[in-house]
Design an enzyme around this catalytic site. Structure first.
Site, PDB file in Angstrom:
ATOM      1  N   CYS A  88      -3.393   2.907  -5.485  1.00 17.39           N
ATOM      2  CA  CYS A  88      -2.816   3.825  -4.504  1.00 17.39           C
ATOM      3  C   CYS A  88      -1.420   4.295  -4.910  1.00 17.39           C
ATOM      4  O   CYS A  88      -1.047   5.440  -4.638  1.00 17.39           O
ATOM      5  CB  CYS A  88      -2.802   3.195  -3.113  1.00 17.39           C
ATOM      6  SG  CYS A  88      -1.926   1.610  -3.022  1.00 17.39           S
ATOM      7  N   HIS A 107       0.872  -1.171   0.000  1.00 15.38           N
ATOM      8  CA  HIS A 107       0.000   0.000   0.000  1.00 15.38           C
ATOM      9  C   HIS A 107       0.909   1.221   0.000  1.00 15.38           C
ATOM     10  O   HIS A 107       1.976   1.207   0.609  1.00 15.38           O
ATOM     11  CB  HIS A 107      -0.906  -0.003   1.235  1.00 15.38           C
ATOM     12  CG  HIS A 107      -1.874   1.125   1.263  1.00 15.38           C
ATOM     13  ND1 HIS A 107      -2.825   1.306   0.276  1.00 15.38           N
ATOM     14  CD2 HIS A 107      -2.050   2.141   2.139  1.00 15.38           C
ATOM     15  CE1 HIS A 107      -3.534   2.377   0.548  1.00 15.38           C
ATOM     16  NE2 HIS A 107      -3.080   2.917   1.675  1.00 15.38           N
TER      17      HIS A 107
END
Length: 166
Positions: free
Chosen positions: A113, A23
């Site tokens: 992301c 992430h």
């Protein structure tokens, strides 16, 4: 407790190591990051493995780095600085703050992301994670197709030579 390479500076990319994927967030300063996360308040982040669909809605959030990281390892990772020039830090932060609380599309292959934070830092989105993942999918598909072709060929019997002579 999470570990890191060094203390982040405003505008730095933060790579958070999750079990199956990474992430990405952008460090704003004072312990805060901005990141693209699930529009569903109950889900902390998005991943290809969290859902059977590759596209969904996402929301840009400003949160404390320690909340986003949880118990995962993380590091400052401005890896694209080798091939791209970062925008001025004030511009990066201004751009990032302009997205806070916005709902956006999310697609694991082209709007994830990592794409989001690299767009903030460099003015253009890029994601090695998606490129490598997509390449793996294509490679796997090629292997499956080749395997099917071989299996089909095994079931097709060659013509009986004795019939051809008649």
């Amino acid at each position: 407790m999470s570990r890191r390479r060094h203390q982040p500076e405003p505008g730095d990319l933060i790579k958070i190591k999750r079990s199956v994927y990474q992430h990405w967030a952008l460090y704003l300063g004072d312990g805060y990051v901005v990141h693209l996360t699930s529009a569903d308040e109950g889900i902390r982040c998005l991943s290809a493995s969290s859902d059977t669909t590759l596209s969904k809605k996402a929301k840009v959030k400003k949160q404390l780095l320690k909340e986003v990281v949880g118990n995962n390892d993380w590091e400052v990772n401005n890896k694209y600085d080798r091939s791209r020039t970062p925008l001025p830090v004030k511009e990066i932060i201004k751009r990032a703050e302009s997205y806070i609380d916005r709902e956006m599309s999310y697609d694991v292959l082209c709007e994830n992301c990592e794409h989001f934070v690299t767009m903030l830092r460099y003015g253009k989105s890029v994601s090695d994670q998606a490129r490598i993942g997509f390449g793996s999918i294509l490679s796997f598909g090629a292997v499956v197709c080749a395997g099917i072709a071989v299996a089909c060929a095994a079931f097709v019997s060659p013509r009986d030579k004795s019939r051809e002579k008649k």
